[in-house]
Design a protein around this motif. Structure first.
Motif, PDB file in Angstrom:
ATOM      1  N   GLN A  15      -7.026  -1.810   6.161  1.00 37.45           N
ATOM      2  CA  GLN A  15      -6.240  -2.001   4.932  1.00 37.45           C
ATOM      3  C   GLN A  15      -4.903  -1.264   4.953  1.00 37.45           C
ATOM      4  O   GLN A  15      -3.966  -1.678   4.289  1.00 37.45           O
ATOM      5  CB  GLN A  15      -7.054  -1.547   3.723  1.00 37.45           C
ATOM      6  CG  GLN A  15      -8.219  -2.440   3.398  1.00 37.45           C
ATOM      7  CD  GLN A  15      -8.979  -1.986   2.167  1.00 37.45           C
ATOM      8  OE1 GLN A  15      -8.491  -1.216   1.352  1.00 37.45           O
ATOM      9  NE2 GLN A  15     -10.202  -2.482   2.022  1.00 37.45           N
ATOM     10  N   VAL A  16      -4.822  -0.148   5.690  1.00 35.67           N
ATOM     11  CA  VAL A  16      -3.605   0.682   5.617  1.00 35.67           C
ATOM     12  C   VAL A  16      -2.749   0.676   6.883  1.00 35.67           C
ATOM     13  O   VAL A  16      -1.675   1.242   6.885  1.00 35.67           O
ATOM     14  CB  VAL A  16      -3.945   2.144   5.234  1.00 35.67           C
ATOM     15  CG1 VAL A  16      -4.678   2.198   3.908  1.00 35.67           C
ATOM     16  CG2 VAL A  16      -4.707   2.853   6.333  1.00 35.67           C
ATOM     17  N   ARG A  17      -3.211   0.031   7.954  1.00 35.13           N
ATOM     18  CA  ARG A  17      -2.483   0.108   9.231  1.00 35.13           C
ATOM     19  C   ARG A  17      -1.070  -0.452   9.144  1.00 35.13           C
ATOM     20  O   ARG A  17      -0.209  -0.060   9.909  1.00 35.13           O
ATOM     21  CB  ARG A  17      -3.268  -0.510  10.363  1.00 35.13           C
ATOM     22  CG  ARG A  17      -3.451  -1.976  10.343  1.00 35.13           C
ATOM     23  CD  ARG A  17      -4.168  -2.525  11.588  1.00 35.13           C
ATOM     24  NE  ARG A  17      -5.408  -1.864  11.904  1.00 35.13           N
ATOM     25  CZ  ARG A  17      -5.582  -0.973  12.899  1.00 35.13           C
ATOM     26  NH1 ARG A  17      -4.604  -0.657  13.672  1.00 35.13           N
ATOM     27  NH2 ARG A  17      -6.744  -0.417  13.101  1.00 35.13           N
TER      28      ARG A  17
ATOM     29  N   GLU B  89       0.073   6.238  -4.129  1.00 34.00           N
ATOM     30  CA  GLU B  89      -0.280   6.214  -2.718  1.00 34.00           C
ATOM     31  C   GLU B  89      -1.757   6.517  -2.453  1.00 34.00           C
ATOM     32  O   GLU B  89      -2.189   6.476  -1.308  1.00 34.00           O
ATOM     33  CB  GLU B  89       0.612   7.196  -1.958  1.00 34.00           C
ATOM     34  CG  GLU B  89       2.077   6.777  -2.019  1.00 34.00           C
ATOM     35  CD  GLU B  89       3.029   7.880  -1.636  1.00 34.00           C
ATOM     36  OE1 GLU B  89       2.712   9.067  -1.862  1.00 34.00           O
ATOM     37  OE2 GLU B  89       4.106   7.554  -1.120  1.00 34.00           O
TER      38      GLU B  89
ATOM     39  N   TRP C  50     -11.261   8.410   1.524  1.00 30.65           N
ATOM     40  CA  TRP C  50     -10.043   8.298   0.742  1.00 30.65           C
ATOM     41  C   TRP C  50      -8.873   8.938   1.466  1.00 30.65           C
ATOM     42  O   TRP C  50      -9.037   9.796   2.317  1.00 30.65           O
ATOM     43  CB  TRP C  50     -10.223   8.863  -0.666  1.00 30.65           C
ATOM     44  CG  TRP C  50     -10.528  10.314  -0.814  1.00 30.65           C
ATOM     45  CD1 TRP C  50      -9.642  11.317  -1.111  1.00 30.65           C
ATOM     46  CD2 TRP C  50     -11.814  10.962  -0.718  1.00 30.65           C
ATOM     47  NE1 TRP C  50     -10.292  12.526  -1.207  1.00 30.65           N
ATOM     48  CE2 TRP C  50     -11.619  12.333  -0.962  1.00 30.65           C
ATOM     49  CE3 TRP C  50     -13.094  10.496  -0.440  1.00 30.65           C
ATOM     50  CZ2 TRP C  50     -12.674  13.245  -0.942  1.00 30.65           C
ATOM     51  CZ3 TRP C  50     -14.142  11.403  -0.407  1.00 30.65           C
ATOM     52  CH2 TRP C  50     -13.922  12.759  -0.663  1.00 30.65           C
ATOM     53  N   LEU C  51      -7.679   8.451   1.112  1.00 28.83           N
ATOM     54  CA  LEU C  51      -6.422   8.936   1.662  1.00 28.83           C
ATOM     55  C   LEU C  51      -5.553   9.444   0.535  1.00 28.83           C
ATOM     56  O   LEU C  51      -5.505   8.838  -0.537  1.00 28.83           O
ATOM     57  CB  LEU C  51      -5.650   7.802   2.355  1.00 28.83           C
ATOM     58  CG  LEU C  51      -6.234   7.201   3.606  1.00 28.83           C
ATOM     59  CD1 LEU C  51      -5.377   6.012   4.052  1.00 28.83           C
ATOM     60  CD2 LEU C  51      -6.322   8.226   4.716  1.00 28.83           C
TER      61      LEU C  51
ATOM     62  N   LEU D  46     -11.060   0.926   5.858  1.00 26.84           N
ATOM     63  CA  LEU D  46      -9.872   1.592   5.322  1.00 26.84           C
ATOM     64  C   LEU D  46      -8.701   1.451   6.291  1.00 26.84           C
ATOM     65  O   LEU D  46      -7.581   1.140   5.881  1.00 26.84           O
ATOM     66  CB  LEU D  46     -10.163   3.064   5.033  1.00 26.84           C
ATOM     67  CG  LEU D  46      -9.010   3.833   4.384  1.00 26.84           C
ATOM     68  CD1 LEU D  46      -8.727   3.316   2.976  1.00 26.84           C
ATOM     69  CD2 LEU D  46      -9.314   5.319   4.343  1.00 26.84           C
TER      70      LEU D  46
ATOM     71  N   PRO E  22      -0.668  10.163   5.361  1.00 24.06           N
ATOM     72  CA  PRO E  22      -1.758  10.478   4.439  1.00 24.06           C
ATOM     73  C   PRO E  22      -2.883  11.233   5.142  1.00 24.06           C
ATOM     74  O   PRO E  22      -3.124  11.045   6.334  1.00 24.06           O
ATOM     75  CB  PRO E  22      -2.242   9.110   3.965  1.00 24.06           C
ATOM     76  CG  PRO E  22      -1.861   8.179   5.057  1.00 24.06           C
ATOM     77  CD  PRO E  22      -0.615   8.736   5.677  1.00 24.06           C
TER      78      PRO E  22
ATOM     79  N   GLN F  30      -5.546   5.897  -1.924  1.00 23.92           N
ATOM     80  CA  GLN F  30      -6.351   4.746  -1.530  1.00 23.92           C
ATOM     81  C   GLN F  30      -7.723   5.229  -1.113  1.00 23.92           C
ATOM     82  O   GLN F  30      -7.856   6.303  -0.524  1.00 23.92           O
ATOM     83  CB  GLN F  30      -5.700   4.002  -0.368  1.00 23.92           C
ATOM     84  CG  GLN F  30      -4.394   3.349  -0.775  1.00 23.92           C
ATOM     85  CD  GLN F  30      -3.814   2.521   0.333  1.00 23.92           C
ATOM     86  OE1 GLN F  30      -3.649   2.990   1.441  1.00 23.92           O
ATOM     87  NE2 GLN F  30      -3.503   1.281   0.024  1.00 23.92           N
TER      88      GLN F  30
ATOM     89  N   GLN G 293       0.734  -0.163   6.413  1.00 22.63           N
ATOM     90  CA  GLN G 293       1.413   0.661   5.409  1.00 22.63           C
ATOM     91  C   GLN G 293       1.831   2.013   5.976  1.00 22.63           C
ATOM     92  O   GLN G 293       2.854   2.560   5.591  1.00 22.63           O
ATOM     93  CB  GLN G 293       0.463   0.852   4.224  1.00 22.63           C
ATOM     94  CG  GLN G 293       1.066   1.547   3.050  1.00 22.63           C
ATOM     95  CD  GLN G 293       0.083   1.600   1.880  1.00 22.63           C
ATOM     96  OE1 GLN G 293      -1.008   1.029   1.911  1.00 22.63           O
ATOM     97  NE2 GLN G 293       0.462   2.298   0.831  1.00 22.63           N
ATOM     98  N   TYR G 294       1.026   2.549   6.885  1.00 29.09           N
ATOM     99  CA  TYR G 294       1.289   3.860   7.470  1.00 29.09           C
ATOM    100  C   TYR G 294       1.274   3.770   8.990  1.00 29.09           C
ATOM    101  O   TYR G 294       0.578   2.921   9.556  1.00 29.09           O
ATOM    102  CB  TYR G 294       0.214   4.872   7.029  1.00 29.09           C
ATOM    103  CG  TYR G 294       0.169   5.090   5.543  1.00 29.09           C
ATOM    104  CD1 TYR G 294       1.194   5.742   4.885  1.00 29.09           C
ATOM    105  CD2 TYR G 294      -0.909   4.618   4.789  1.00 29.09           C
ATOM    106  CE1 TYR G 294       1.153   5.933   3.510  1.00 29.09           C
ATOM    107  CE2 TYR G 294      -0.958   4.808   3.414  1.00 29.09           C
ATOM    108  CZ  TYR G 294       0.078   5.467   2.784  1.00 29.09           C
ATOM    109  OH  TYR G 294       0.045   5.651   1.426  1.00 29.09           O
TER     110      TYR G 294
ATOM    111  N   VAL H  62      -2.689   8.408  10.250  1.00 29.18           N
ATOM    112  CA  VAL H  62      -3.420   9.191   9.256  1.00 29.18           C
ATOM    113  C   VAL H  62      -3.834  10.491   9.932  1.00 29.18           C
ATOM    114  O   VAL H  62      -3.935  10.562  11.160  1.00 29.18           O
ATOM    115  CB  VAL H  62      -4.656   8.463   8.679  1.00 29.18           C
ATOM    116  CG1 VAL H  62      -4.247   7.233   7.895  1.00 29.18           C
ATOM    117  CG2 VAL H  62      -5.654   8.117   9.752  1.00 29.18           C
TER     118      VAL H  62
END
Length: 143
Positions: free
Chosen positions: A100-102, A36, A55-56, A97, A74, A38, A104-105, A108
Motif C-alpha cells: 500500500q505504501v511503496r 501521514e 502502523w507507520l 502495508l 515513516p 497509516q 508513497q515512500y 520505512v
C-alpha cells in the motif's frame, strides 16, 4: 497493541502496562489519524477479535522515534498478540502495508532489539541494519 509491540526478553519481568503513557512511547499512537498515519489490523474470522496491528508514523527531528532516520521516512511499529505469533500474521500485515505504501515512500524504518526473534522476519523482508547502539538496531527497508 502498543504495549504488545514492546519487546520484553524471556525470563524478564513484564513491563507495567502504564509504560505506554510515557511520552517517548505514547507518541507512536497519540492523536492517531494524522494525514501521514497509516496502519492495518488483523482480526480473527469472527470479525471481533483483534490479534495484531502494524502502523507507520512520520516523526520529525525535533521529536524523533526510536527508529528515526529522517523527516520523510515513516517509522514502522508492529504487534501480534503472543498466542497468535509464529502463524504468519506479522508477515501478512507487513506485506500488505508495504504494497500500500511503496509508491508513497522510498523506505520505512524501525527499531528492534538485537535479541528480538522478529529480527529474522525483518531481515527476510529486506530490512538492513543502518545503525547499532548497544542492544538496539535501527533498520531500513528500501522500496
Amino acid at each position: 497493541m502498543l504495549y504488545q509491540a514492546l519487546f520484553v526478553p524471556p525470563d524478564t519481568t513484564p513491563l507495567p502496562k502504564e509504560i505506554i503513557f510515557q511520552p517517548e512511547l505514547a507518541k507512536y499512537v497519540q492523536n492517531w489519524g494524522l494525514n501521514e498515519d497509516q496502519g492495518l489490523i488483523a482480526v480473527l474470522e469472527d470479525g471481533q477479535t483483534l490479534v495484531g496491528a502494524v502502523w507507520l508514523r512520520i516523526f520529525k527531528s525535533n521529536n524523533p522515534g526510536y527508529g528515526y532516520i529522517d523527516d520523510h521516512t515513516p517509522e514502522l511499529s508492529i504487534a501480534v498478540l503472543p498466542q497468535y505469533r509464529d502463524r504468519g500474521i506479522g508477515t501478512k500485515l507487513l506485506s500488505e502495508l508495504f504494497s500500500q505504501v511503496r509508491n508513497q515512500y522510498s523506505a520505512v524504518s524501525l527499531s528492534v532489539s538485537s535479541n528480538n526473534p522478529a529480527l529474522r522476519l525483518y531481515h527476510r523482508l529486506g530490512f538492513e541494519v543502518i545503525n547499532r547502539q548497544n542492544n538496539s538496531l535501527t533498520m531500513k527497508k528500501d522500496f
